[in-house]
Write a protein that holds these residues in place. Sequence first.
Motif, PDB file in Angstrom:
ATOM      1  N   VAL A 447       0.858  -1.189   0.000  1.00  8.38           N
ATOM      2  CA  VAL A 447       0.000   0.000   0.000  1.00  8.38           C
ATOM      3  C   VAL A 447       0.892   1.235   0.000  1.00  8.38           C
ATOM      4  O   VAL A 447       0.690   2.181  -0.766  1.00  8.38           O
ATOM      5  N   GLN A 448       1.923   1.183   0.847  1.00  9.25           N
ATOM      6  CA  GLN A 448       2.853   2.300   0.946  1.00  9.25           C
ATOM      7  C   GLN A 448       3.512   2.569  -0.411  1.00  9.25           C
ATOM      8  O   GLN A 448       3.613   3.700  -0.861  1.00  9.25           O
ATOM      9  N   ARG A 449       3.960   1.503  -1.072  1.00  4.59           N
ATOM     10  CA  ARG A 449       4.600   1.649  -2.383  1.00  4.59           C
ATOM     11  C   ARG A 449       3.611   2.241  -3.385  1.00  4.59           C
ATOM     12  O   ARG A 449       3.964   3.119  -4.169  1.00  4.59           O
ATOM     13  N   ALA A 450       2.371   1.733  -3.359  1.00  2.00           N
ATOM     14  CA  ALA A 450       1.380   2.192  -4.333  1.00  2.00           C
ATOM     15  C   ALA A 450       1.104   3.678  -4.162  1.00  2.00           C
ATOM     16  O   ALA A 450       1.029   4.427  -5.131  1.00  2.00           O
ATOM     17  N   VAL A 451       0.968   4.116  -2.889  1.00  2.26           N
ATOM     18  CA  VAL A 451       0.683   5.530  -2.655  1.00  2.26           C
ATOM     19  C   VAL A 451       1.881   6.377  -3.047  1.00  2.26           C
ATOM     20  O   VAL A 451       1.744   7.422  -3.688  1.00  2.26           O
ATOM     21  N   LEU A 452       3.074   5.898  -2.696  1.00  3.16           N
ATOM     22  CA  LEU A 452       4.275   6.648  -3.055  1.00  3.16           C
ATOM     23  C   LEU A 452       4.387   6.756  -4.572  1.00  3.16           C
ATOM     24  O   LEU A 452       4.743   7.806  -5.108  1.00  3.16           O
ATOM     25  N   ALA A 453       4.063   5.670  -5.267  1.00  5.08           N
ATOM     26  CA  ALA A 453       4.111   5.680  -6.726  1.00  5.08           C
ATOM     27  C   ALA A 453       3.174   6.749  -7.265  1.00  5.08           C
ATOM     28  O   ALA A 453       3.524   7.542  -8.134  1.00  5.08           O
ATOM     29  N   ARG A 454       1.954   6.778  -6.722  1.00  2.00           N
ATOM     30  CA  ARG A 454       0.974   7.765  -7.176  1.00  2.00           C
ATOM     31  C   ARG A 454       1.495   9.180  -6.962  1.00  2.00           C
ATOM     32  O   ARG A 454       1.418  10.024  -7.843  1.00  2.00           O
ATOM     33  N   GLU A 455       2.047   9.437  -5.787  1.00  2.00           N
ATOM     34  CA  GLU A 455       2.463  10.793  -5.448  1.00  2.00           C
ATOM     35  C   GLU A 455       3.685  11.210  -6.271  1.00  2.00           C
ATOM     36  O   GLU A 455       3.749  12.319  -6.777  1.00  2.00           O
ATOM     37  N   LEU A 456       4.656  10.277  -6.399  1.00  2.00           N
ATOM     38  CA  LEU A 456       5.885  10.658  -7.096  1.00  2.00           C
ATOM     39  C   LEU A 456       5.691  10.727  -8.607  1.00  2.00           C
ATOM     40  O   LEU A 456       6.528  11.274  -9.305  1.00  2.00           O
ATOM     41  N   ALA A 457       4.595  10.156  -9.089  1.00  2.00           N
ATOM     42  CA  ALA A 457       4.321  10.251 -10.515  1.00  2.00           C
ATOM     43  C   ALA A 457       3.845  11.653 -10.882  1.00  2.00           C
ATOM     44  O   ALA A 457       3.786  12.013 -12.040  1.00  2.00           O
ATOM     45  N   GLN A 458       3.518  12.438  -9.865  1.00  2.00           N
ATOM     46  CA  GLN A 458       3.106  13.819 -10.114  1.00  2.00           C
ATOM     47  C   GLN A 458       4.354  14.693 -10.160  1.00  2.00           C
ATOM     48  O   GLN A 458       5.414  14.296  -9.700  1.00  2.00           O
ATOM     49  N   PRO A 459       4.218  15.899 -10.693  1.00  2.00           N
ATOM     50  CA  PRO A 459       5.364  16.821 -10.653  1.00  2.00           C
ATOM     51  C   PRO A 459       5.554  17.354  -9.236  1.00  2.00           C
ATOM     52  O   PRO A 459       5.039  18.424  -8.895  1.00  2.00           O
ATOM     53  N   VAL A 460       6.304  16.626  -8.415  1.00  2.00           N
ATOM     54  CA  VAL A 460       6.409  16.958  -6.993  1.00  2.00           C
ATOM     55  C   VAL A 460       7.387  18.101  -6.772  1.00  2.00           C
ATOM     56  O   VAL A 460       8.526  18.053  -7.229  1.00  2.00           O
ATOM     57  N   ARG A 461       6.937  19.122  -6.075  1.00  2.00           N
ATOM     58  CA  ARG A 461       7.841  20.200  -5.676  1.00  2.00           C
ATOM     59  C   ARG A 461       7.997  20.223  -4.167  1.00  2.00           C
ATOM     60  O   ARG A 461       8.999  20.665  -3.643  1.00  2.00           O
ATOM     61  N   LEU A 462       6.964  19.757  -3.468  1.00  2.00           N
ATOM     62  CA  LEU A 462       7.040  19.666  -2.005  1.00  2.00           C
ATOM     63  C   LEU A 462       6.366  18.359  -1.605  1.00  2.00           C
ATOM     64  O   LEU A 462       5.227  18.100  -1.974  1.00  2.00           O
ATOM     65  N   LEU A 463       7.105  17.542  -0.851  1.00  2.00           N
ATOM     66  CA  LEU A 463       6.565  16.240  -0.450  1.00  2.00           C
ATOM     67  C   LEU A 463       6.515  16.195   1.070  1.00  2.00           C
ATOM     68  O   LEU A 463       7.503  16.512   1.739  1.00  2.00           O
ATOM     69  N   ILE A 464       5.338  15.819   1.584  1.00  2.00           N
ATOM     70  CA  ILE A 464       5.170  15.728   3.031  1.00  2.00           C
ATOM     71  C   ILE A 464       5.018  14.260   3.389  1.00  2.00           C
ATOM     72  O   ILE A 464       4.110  13.591   2.897  1.00  2.00           O
ATOM     73  N   VAL A 465       5.919  13.765   4.218  1.00  2.00           N
ATOM     74  CA  VAL A 465       5.981  12.325   4.472  1.00  2.00           C
ATOM     75  C   VAL A 465       5.962  12.073   5.970  1.00  2.00           C
ATOM     76  O   VAL A 465       6.664  12.740   6.726  1.00  2.00           O
ATOM     77  N   ALA A 466       5.139  11.111   6.391  1.00  2.00           N
ATOM     78  CA  ALA A 466       5.097  10.763   7.813  1.00  2.00           C
ATOM     79  C   ALA A 466       5.314   9.270   7.988  1.00  2.00           C
ATOM     80  O   ALA A 466       4.621   8.465   7.365  1.00  2.00           O
ATOM     81  N   ASN A 467       6.250   8.914   8.827  1.00  2.00           N
ATOM     82  CA  ASN A 467       6.557   7.502   9.143  1.00  2.00           C
ATOM     83  C   ASN A 467       6.427   6.592   7.922  1.00  2.00           C
ATOM     84  O   ASN A 467       5.647   5.647   7.937  1.00  2.00           O
ATOM     85  N   PRO A 468       7.221   6.832   6.880  1.00  2.00           N
ATOM     86  CA  PRO A 468       6.977   6.131   5.609  1.00  2.00           C
ATOM     87  C   PRO A 468       7.270   4.640   5.647  1.00  2.00           C
ATOM     88  O   PRO A 468       6.774   3.918   4.791  1.00  2.00           O
ATOM     89  N   VAL A 469       8.063   4.174   6.609  1.00  2.00           N
ATOM     90  CA  VAL A 469       8.424   2.746   6.564  1.00  2.00           C
ATOM     91  C   VAL A 469       7.964   2.016   7.814  1.00  2.00           C
ATOM     92  O   VAL A 469       8.446   0.944   8.128  1.00  2.00           O
ATOM     93  N   PHE A 470       6.976   2.607   8.517  1.00  2.00           N
ATOM     94  CA  PHE A 470       6.503   1.990   9.762  1.00  2.00           C
ATOM     95  C   PHE A 470       6.028   0.559   9.490  1.00  2.00           C
ATOM     96  O   PHE A 470       5.136   0.339   8.689  1.00  2.00           O
ATOM     97  N   ALA A 493      11.379  19.679  -2.292  1.00  2.00           N
ATOM     98  CA  ALA A 493      11.547  19.924  -0.861  1.00  2.00           C
ATOM     99  C   ALA A 493      10.792  18.826  -0.134  1.00  2.00           C
ATOM    100  O   ALA A 493       9.666  18.514  -0.501  1.00  2.00           O
ATOM    101  N   ILE A 494      11.427  18.215   0.868  1.00  2.00           N
ATOM    102  CA  ILE A 494      10.753  17.112   1.562  1.00  2.00           C
ATOM    103  C   ILE A 494      10.726  17.374   3.061  1.00  2.00           C
ATOM    104  O   ILE A 494      11.750  17.695   3.668  1.00  2.00           O
ATOM    105  N   LEU A 495       9.528  17.247   3.620  1.00  2.00           N
ATOM    106  CA  LEU A 495       9.377  17.307   5.072  1.00  2.00           C
ATOM    107  C   LEU A 495       9.101  15.883   5.533  1.00  2.00           C
ATOM    108  O   LEU A 495       8.095  15.286   5.169  1.00  2.00           O
ATOM    109  N   LEU A 496      10.022  15.334   6.303  1.00  2.00           N
ATOM    110  CA  LEU A 496       9.909  13.935   6.722  1.00  2.00           C
ATOM    111  C   LEU A 496       9.691  13.895   8.225  1.00  2.00           C
ATOM    112  O   LEU A 496      10.579  14.254   8.996  1.00  2.00           O
ATOM    113  N   VAL A 497       8.499  13.495   8.633  1.00  2.00           N
ATOM    114  CA  VAL A 497       8.204  13.365  10.057  1.00  2.00           C
ATOM    115  C   VAL A 497       8.290  11.888  10.400  1.00  2.00           C
ATOM    116  O   VAL A 497       7.631  11.060   9.755  1.00  2.00           O
TER     117      VAL A 497
END
Lengths: 549, 311
Positions: A447-470, A493-497
């Motif tokens: 699920v995590q990979r699928a969502v990341l794929a969806r988001e990164l397939a967009q022209p990302v300029r700012l990415l907000i990420v929370a506990n991505p590998v929990f 730009a990435i904000l990683l919480v």
Amino acid sequence: MVRFLIQPPCLRRWFSDMDGTLVGANGQTPGRDAISLAAIGVSKCFGELQALDDVSMQVDAGSFHCLLGENGAGKSTLVKCLVGYYRPDQGNFLIDGREYEVRNPRDAQHLGIGMVYQHFTLAPGLTVAENLLLARGDLPFVLDWKREKTGLSEFMAQMPFRLELGAQVADLAAGEKQKLEILKQLYLRRRLLILDEPTSVLTPAEADEVLGMLHGMTRAGQLTVLMITHKFREVTAYGDVVTVLRRGRPAGTGRVNSTSVEQMAEMMVGTHIHVAVERSQGRAPDAEPGPVRLQIEALQAENDRGTPAIRQFALQVRAGEMVGVAGVSGNGQKELIEVLLGQRAAISGNILVDGEPYQATRVQMRQHGVYSLPEEPLKNACVPGMSVAENMALRNFDLPPVSLGWETGWHVRPAQLNRRARELVEMFGVRPADPSLPIASLSGGNVQRAVLARELAQPVRLLIVANPVFGLDFAATETIHRRLAEARNGGAAILLVSEDLDELLELSDRILVMSEGVIVYEVTADSAERAVIGRYMAGHETHDKELVC
Amino acid sequence: MSDASGGIAVGSLLLALLGGAMRVSTPFLFVSLGECITEKSGRINLGLEGTLVFGAMSGYGVAYLTGSPWLGILAAGGSGLLLGVMHGLLCSLPRVNDIAVGIAMMLFGTGLAFFLGKPLIQPVAPTLPSLVLGGWSSNTQIQEALRINVLLPIGIVLAFALRWAFVHTRWGLALRLVGDNAAAARALGYPVIPVRIAATAVGGFLAGIGGAFLSLYYPGSWNEGLSSGQGLMAVALVIFARWDPVRCALAALLFGAAGALGPALQSQGMTSGYYLFNAAPYVLTLILMSMSWSSGRSLAGAPGELSLVNR
């Protein structure tokens, strides 16, 4: 194999209760009665899947035994067979050298085996004292609260960490809930404690405190610990023996002091891999930080109970920079992410993206290229009942080429949608590779990979990420970290919480520590020190509910 | 006093409201206490309106046939218990929604009560006795206001007893555990489904008694227009009272007073527009609900398993 009808350890425990005080009501150590455990040829199938295949292992009485393995390696299945949630298809368990049939969790409890689960088994609406008493299970019809409180206080006094008995569990931070789970098992005077990734929600200092205490109890011969973990640091610091599972089979076992981390990792994944935590994925040294993409000023927000969660919060994230926010869960990270993603209204303060006010509307997200990987993506970023393909189109289903028509397009073209989904599934290695399955049927990592794929397939300029590998396994963690680093190197730009300090140290360019809803410390990754960050994470204000002894 | 006439009017209006609160609040009280128990177990029984009406009918019927209002109360409670068990069993089936079942049970209860109650519209059943607390006063209005039914003090004592029992008894703790986190209850070996069925049954029992009050005390007869949604409003009332039995009792008195507003104004000689004030309890329900549901926050004190709670 001979089956014994009576259960001697049970009787022994019963007798020890007779000359002691009330069962479990005070934490008097029940003498030296840690128990040993052996699994012999345990197999378990779920339909087609062979979850466990002829697994044997030996856990000595009074030892601290670590069980390592990737997600899906069968660790949880093994311990669930042991505590009676599943019946193994074949094989059996010996406790103190005798065979027992554990038909349900109650049987395991009678044998003195307790388990601390990854998810909490507490009733949040009840108090700490009520949760402890309910776990005991031998309550009289009318409770004598005065006497129970005295007994509980005496028990707490012997524990290395304490919680306020009258506090409502819902008000406890995640770390405190984890402590309560462990306290609950100790209160029940377990002699074998199974822990399923117990430190995933704790600060390094809290983890050391909890594991150190359990380690001490094993040394005193009061307790045997079997711990499922992903963290090599904990294995090397506290484990006596480590057993590694891979794809349902034992991949190796050995004494911790004679097994290197590289060997353990190799057993886990089956090949030689690089495990040292280092900033292998930091920014290229020559890269200049770009203009400010995200700016937060004096942000204030409340939590679900209406108490302040974020107070006068400020930070900046520049293009081509990954800013990590460390902190113990429950210090406002969840609320911060929710405000940034538009799931929660801020009380006051400004959020500026590219210098413009940002309210997280769909139009603004597209305009500024703000995308996200929130925690629990199945809940926060997916429609569980829809297919993987549909979920992957949530960002662009109303845009060409996925849809056609006037302006934004109102005719979705399934062929386009599926074609793009197949591309993304292929690119990000989502398994099973069938985009027509409902996304809720995928494992957490996928699920995590699928969502990341969806988001990164967009022209990302700012990415907000929370506990991505929990809760993800090695391979999935690796992919996701690589993708994040690539996105950053590509200028986003990435904000990683994250609650995982190793992850932050590995990926971020700058680390901020959040405590009680404010940033209390900031450091560049090059000069970051684990111990200093840990101290700030545990800031004294954070633990007002807990009396440190 | 310069405004003596105005003072008397306001005074007697307040007296009428007090008396009305005492009189009208009892069904609210019993239904809300019953619903409170049910909701503490993690389920909502919206069918209590049907239980109330059915209790009113069966209580009236039995009281008429046996000549004893107390047997009527018992019969009302018993029939409520049966309806509660029915709701509880239906909701225990997989993928059955308690709110949908509740609405079905509400229609079922009222429909069955109307059907079976046809022959009971004419006969006159004995009514419940009342306690006269206003004997010290020569003012008939005060005497009238303080003439309360025996069920009211029973209900208020019950409210305090329930609040105590939720904290101080094994059953109370188990009930709250089941309502707060069913998975945890299962892990600890507490039987979730039986506890919920029992809680719904007890809730039905109390709601049935609330119904018997309608037919055996005030208004004191059986007809199809007997209940005016008290059973449904009691559900709102439990939420307003934050699942605390004693606050349920206070809220019931408040709703009772609101319900008495129309008749009280009428008795004060107000001839036009009092219908508007008859709507006071419903308006109050709406106001209280919109006050207690604020956006973006979960309800403090709500049982975690309740289907209206997101956690």
